[in-house]
Scaffold this motif. Structure first.
Motif, PDB file in Angstrom:
ATOM      1  N   GLU A   7       5.267   7.337   0.617  1.00 46.60           N
ATOM      2  CA  GLU A   7       4.261   7.407   1.699  1.00 46.60           C
ATOM      3  C   GLU A   7       3.408   8.666   1.565  1.00 46.60           C
ATOM      4  O   GLU A   7       2.190   8.625   1.715  1.00 46.60           O
ATOM      5  N   TYR A  49       0.837  -1.205   0.000  1.00 44.95           N
ATOM      6  CA  TYR A  49       0.000   0.000   0.000  1.00 44.95           C
ATOM      7  C   TYR A  49       0.871   1.253   0.000  1.00 44.95           C
ATOM      8  O   TYR A  49       0.427   2.345  -0.328  1.00 44.95           O
ATOM      9  N   TYR A  96       6.314  12.660  10.345  1.00 43.30           N
ATOM     10  CA  TYR A  96       5.845  11.274  10.526  1.00 43.30           C
ATOM     11  C   TYR A  96       6.392  10.385   9.401  1.00 43.30           C
ATOM     12  O   TYR A  96       6.967   9.322   9.653  1.00 43.30           O
ATOM     13  N   TYR A 142      -0.040  -4.214  16.491  1.00 41.13           N
ATOM     14  CA  TYR A 142      -1.311  -3.982  15.798  1.00 41.13           C
ATOM     15  C   TYR A 142      -2.460  -4.645  16.545  1.00 41.13           C
ATOM     16  O   TYR A 142      -2.441  -4.748  17.769  1.00 41.13           O
ATOM     17  N   GLN A 168       9.577   1.791   9.440  1.00 39.24           N
ATOM     18  CA  GLN A 168       8.130   2.010   9.555  1.00 39.24           C
ATOM     19  C   GLN A 168       7.679   2.200  11.011  1.00 39.24           C
ATOM     20  O   GLN A 168       8.276   2.965  11.723  1.00 39.24           O
ATOM     21  N   SER A 169       6.684   1.430  11.452  1.00 38.93           N
ATOM     22  CA  SER A 169       6.092   1.739  12.758  1.00 38.93           C
ATOM     23  C   SER A 169       6.987   1.426  13.960  1.00 38.93           C
ATOM     24  O   SER A 169       6.645   1.810  15.073  1.00 38.93           O
ATOM     25  N   ASN A 228      -3.564   8.746   6.318  1.00 36.39           N
ATOM     26  CA  ASN A 228      -2.844   9.460   7.371  1.00 36.39           C
ATOM     27  C   ASN A 228      -3.193  10.946   7.362  1.00 36.39           C
ATOM     28  O   ASN A 228      -3.332  11.566   8.420  1.00 36.39           O
TER      29      ASN A 228
HETATM   30  N1  GLU Z   1       4.215   4.691   7.637  1.00 37.24           N
HETATM   31  C1  GLU Z   1       3.270   3.626   7.728  1.00 37.24           C
HETATM   32  C2  GLU Z   1       1.867   4.178   7.600  1.00 37.24           C
HETATM   33  O1  GLU Z   1       1.643   5.245   8.003  1.00 37.24           O
HETATM   34  C3  GLU Z   1       3.471   2.917   9.032  1.00 37.24           C
HETATM   35  C4  GLU Z   1       2.623   1.699   9.138  1.00 37.24           C
HETATM   36  C5  GLU Z   1       3.167   0.643  10.025  1.00 37.24           C
HETATM   37  O2  GLU Z   1       4.326   0.256   9.956  1.00 37.24           O
HETATM   38  O3  GLU Z   1       2.372   0.184  10.847  1.00 37.24           O
HETATM   39  O4  GLU Z   1       0.976   3.562   7.086  1.00 37.24           O
END
Ligand code: GLU
Length: 309
Positions: A163, A32, A194, A245, A68-69, A170
């Motif tokens: 992104e 995505y 971010y 998550y 990433q997160s 976002n």
């Molecule tokens: N930069 C990603 C986003 O905003 C982070 C998502 C992730 O790693 O959970 O979708």
């Protein structure tokens, strides 16, 4: 439980790699964010940094991937260390029970995100860190460089741009939070920082060194204190309940450690008082956690007996 140095980490890492390789073909690389789809699905790496300063690795443990997160662990720690408990006025610390980029809950909860690790919560933390330091993404990069000793570590501009170009959810989250007066900086600035911290390219090696302050109850690699022992306990607690998550229950069941995952396929986990561990494989399960990394961490805690339980 054995002391960390009596464990045979090279052998444990070999077994973890075998467990990870046995998941070959399961899960899907995140696409995505188009730039993430370029990751090699068969890569696997894992590293351990003990509180005594030992470092072990297997597979692609020195190969950079998109953090990433996992960056959200560092934004939270830095925002707390600079600004203290004030942060919790704008973000909660309960599991969300929803996907990481969900908009639904934010409306009924008046722009206060459930926790710092879903995207909405991370945007609030990034906003506060931006106010506290003047450069939220720079503060994360600097911390990672210092702790890992890797001065080359940087944001991958192509991933950050990818992104931003596909960041409609976002942007929607940030505007919604702003409509509830829960951002102090312009939406565009918060999103820029971010994306810049999510797009940092780093490796299992760098991440275990940078995350080891949580295994040392708040003490950095140079012996100085980033946060109090109590704050470190709290960050670990939120990692355990919200860090993987909408599958944090399953992760606690299988692995039994606080941890943070990212859609780049990494998971950084903490064995308090012992070590930081990071595993990476780009294929993700439906919740967004790396299939190979969960299998590897499951193997490590099962064979070593190390967990928080
Ligand atoms: N930069 C990603 C986003 O905003 C982070 C998502 C992730 O790693 O959970 O979708």
């Amino acid at each position: 439980m054995d002391a960390a140095h009596t464990l045979d980490f090279p052998r444990l890492l070999e077994a973890a790699e075998a467990a990870a390789r046995a998941t070959a073909g399961q899960g899907r690389v995140a696409d995505y964010i188009p730039a993430l789809a370029e990751a090699d699905p068969e890569s696997f790496g894992m590293a351990v940094a003990t509180v005594d300063g030992e470092l072990y690795g297997v597979g692609d443990w020195r190969r950079p991937f998109s953090v990433q997160s996992i960056s959200k662990l560092f934004t939270l720690a830095l925002a707390l260390s600079h600004g203290g408990d004030e942060l919790w006025r704008g973000v909660g610390r309960e599991p969300s029970g929803n996907p990481f980029n969900s908009l639904v809950q934010l409306e009924s909860e008046h722009g206060i995100p459930r926790n710092p690790f879903i995207n909405a919560g991370a945007l609030v933390v990034t906003d506060r860190l931006l106010s506290l330091t003047g450069d939220a993404a720079g503060a994360v990069r600097e911390f990672l460089r210092r702790e890992s000793g890797n001065d080359q570590l940087d944001t991958d501009a192509a991933v950050a741009a990818s992104e931003a170009a596909h960041g409609h959810r976002n942007a929607a989250l940030a505007h919604f939070i702003a409509s509830h007066d829960n951002l102090r900086n312009p939406v565009e600035d918060v999103l820029e920082h971010y994306y810049a911290h999510c797009a940092i390219a780093t490796s299992c090696r760098d991440l275990v060194l940078a995350g080891s302050f949580l295994a040392r109850y708040g003490v950095r690699t140079d012996g100085s204190r980033l946060m109090t022992r109590s704050e470190a306990k709290r960050v670990n607690s939120v990692l355990l309940t919200c860090g993987t998550y909408d599958a944090a229950g399953e992760f606690a069941y299988r692995v039994g450690l606080p941890g943070k995952s990212g859609v780049g396929g990494g998971i950084l986990a903490i064995i308090p008082g012992r070590a930081a561990v990071c595993a990476w494989g780009p294929r993700l399960d439906r919740a967004g956690n790396s299939v190979a990394a969960v299998a590897a961490l499951d193997s490590l805690t099962t064979l070593s007996g190390y967990s928080v339980f």
